[in-house]
Motif scaffolding. Sequence first.
Motif, mmCIF file in Angstrom:
data_model
loop_
_atom_site.group_PDB
_atom_site.id
_atom_site.type_symbol
_atom_site.label_atom_id
_atom_site.label_comp_id
_atom_site.label_asym_id
_atom_site.label_seq_id
_atom_site.Cartn_x
_atom_site.Cartn_y
_atom_site.Cartn_z
ATOM 1 N N TYR A 1 0.758 -1.300 0.112
ATOM 2 C CA TYR A 1 -0.003 -0.037 0.204
ATOM 3 C C TYR A 1 0.848 1.153 -0.026
ATOM 4 N N ILE A 2 1.819 1.254 0.959
ATOM 5 C CA ILE A 2 2.749 2.353 0.950
ATOM 6 C C ILE A 2 3.449 2.612 -0.431
ATOM 7 N N ASN A 3 3.878 1.692 -1.085
ATOM 8 C CA ASN A 3 4.761 1.965 -2.478
ATOM 9 C C ASN A 3 3.584 2.208 -3.388
ATOM 10 N N ARG A 4 2.422 1.531 -3.426
ATOM 11 C CA ARG A 4 1.537 2.203 -4.504
ATOM 12 C C ARG A 4 1.106 3.581 -4.243
ATOM 13 N N SER A 5 0.840 3.914 -2.883
ATOM 14 C CA SER A 5 0.861 5.236 -2.650
ATOM 15 C C SER A 5 1.432 6.098 -3.147
ATOM 16 N N ASN A 6 2.975 5.997 -3.138
ATOM 17 C CA ASN A 6 3.980 6.698 -3.806
ATOM 18 C C ASN A 6 3.976 6.868 -5.557
ATOM 19 N N LEU A 7 3.516 5.740 -5.853
ATOM 20 C CA LEU A 7 3.330 5.836 -7.257
ATOM 21 C C LEU A 7 2.081 6.450 -7.828
ATOM 22 N N ARG A 8 1.160 6.285 -7.019
ATOM 23 C CA ARG A 8 -0.013 7.059 -7.421
ATOM 24 C C ARG A 8 -0.084 8.630 -7.331
ATOM 25 N N TYR A 9 0.753 9.075 -6.240
ATOM 26 C CA TYR A 9 1.326 10.468 -6.397
ATOM 27 C C TYR A 9 1.922 10.778 -7.669
ATOM 28 N N ALA A 10 3.064 9.882 -8.125
ATOM 29 C CA ALA A 10 3.682 10.054 -9.252
ATOM 30 C C ALA A 10 2.826 10.317 -10.330
ATOM 31 N N LEU A 11 1.874 9.388 -10.411
ATOM 32 C CA LEU A 11 0.714 9.094 -11.349
ATOM 33 C C LEU A 11 -0.306 10.289 -11.322
ATOM 34 N N ARG A 12 0.123 11.109 -10.568
ATOM 35 C CA ARG A 12 -1.051 12.240 -10.413
ATOM 36 C C ARG A 12 -2.573 11.787 -9.826
ATOM 37 N N ASN A 13 -2.623 10.765 -9.044
ATOM 38 C CA ASN A 13 -3.663 10.299 -8.336
ATOM 39 C C ASN A 13 -3.832 10.236 -6.937
ATOM 40 N N PRO A 14 -3.815 11.844 -6.377
ATOM 41 C CA PRO A 14 -3.483 12.013 -4.972
ATOM 42 C C PRO A 14 -4.709 11.706 -4.088
ATOM 43 N N GLU A 15 -5.685 11.295 -4.643
ATOM 44 C CA GLU A 15 -7.041 10.767 -3.678
ATOM 45 C C GLU A 15 -6.625 9.314 -3.549
ATOM 46 N N GLY A 16 -6.172 8.430 -4.680
ATOM 47 C CA GLY A 16 -5.895 7.070 -4.538
ATOM 48 C C GLY A 16 -4.661 7.076 -3.630
ATOM 49 N N ALA A 17 -3.648 8.071 -3.675
ATOM 50 C CA ALA A 17 -2.359 7.608 -2.839
ATOM 51 C C ALA A 17 -2.677 7.916 -1.359
ATOM 52 N N LYS A 18 -3.656 8.969 -1.019
ATOM 53 C CA LYS A 18 -4.080 9.352 0.068
ATOM 54 C C LYS A 18 -4.727 8.051 0.752
ATOM 55 N N ALA A 19 -5.563 7.491 0.204
ATOM 56 C CA ALA A 19 -6.401 6.349 0.723
ATOM 57 C C ALA A 19 -5.366 5.169 0.918
ATOM 58 N N ASP A 20 -4.371 5.007 0.152
ATOM 59 C CA ASP A 20 -3.525 3.811 0.338
ATOM 60 C C ASP A 20 -2.535 4.222 1.567
ATOM 61 N N ARG A 21 -2.144 5.438 1.498
ATOM 62 C CA ARG A 21 -1.374 5.624 2.558
ATOM 63 C C ARG A 21 -2.240 5.416 4.057
ATOM 64 N N GLU A 22 -3.403 6.034 4.081
ATOM 65 C CA GLU A 22 -4.202 5.646 5.269
ATOM 66 C C GLU A 22 -4.403 4.071 5.443
ATOM 67 N N ILE A 23 -4.774 3.416 4.599
ATOM 68 C CA ILE A 23 -4.905 1.909 4.866
ATOM 69 C C ILE A 23 -3.751 1.327 5.299
#
Length: 228
Positions: free
Chosen positions: A187-209
Amino acid sequence: DDFDKFIRQENKVADAFICRGLSYLHLKDTVRAYDNFNTAIRTNRENPGGYNRRGGLYMEQKRFAEAEADFNKAIECDSAYLLSYFNRALVYNATNRPMQALADFDKVIQLDSTNSLTYFNRALLRTQIGDYNRALDDYNQVALYAPGNVLVYFNRATLYTQLGDLENAERDYTRAIELYPDFANAYINRSNLRYALRNPEGAKADREIAQRKIADFRSRLSDSTYSI
């Protein structure tokens, strides 16, 4: 007990001593395991199994020179004995000889082209030496032959990230999470990727999980267990 009874009747069967040695090994009695592997070798010096098992015990004890000698002897007894090629590759890797380790992993795959564990270990080694594209090929083979191995997707995602293929990396982290929903690092690594892929909502959700799962683990496990 059954091996004891068998050996009392038939004391010239090397495999019986090997199997009794393995039984002692599972019982954490390495001294008796070692004695049985030695007896197996004395009983049949042409049986590679005794050398391989004793070499494995040496390897666990980090007695790498003795382990290597036993694996060499097993291969001398049977040039197609893939277990000793695999184990010798681990010895080479542990003693900083990556090219020799790769050669032995290559030999195992030549003997068994579907050996997912060898592809996995060769991928790890190729990643360590910076051979990323070939490491990716190996992870693809692991995914083919062992699709339930969660670590292949996690490791391949990390490799995709290093190669700049963020979309495939995200897909692999997602697959790792599907296989192991409590995999906080994924989840943490996917969160970092989603920030890079300009998906801040998905990134935030992953980090919270991930944070919730880590907090849950910490609440249930002692610090030492958690760190492990």
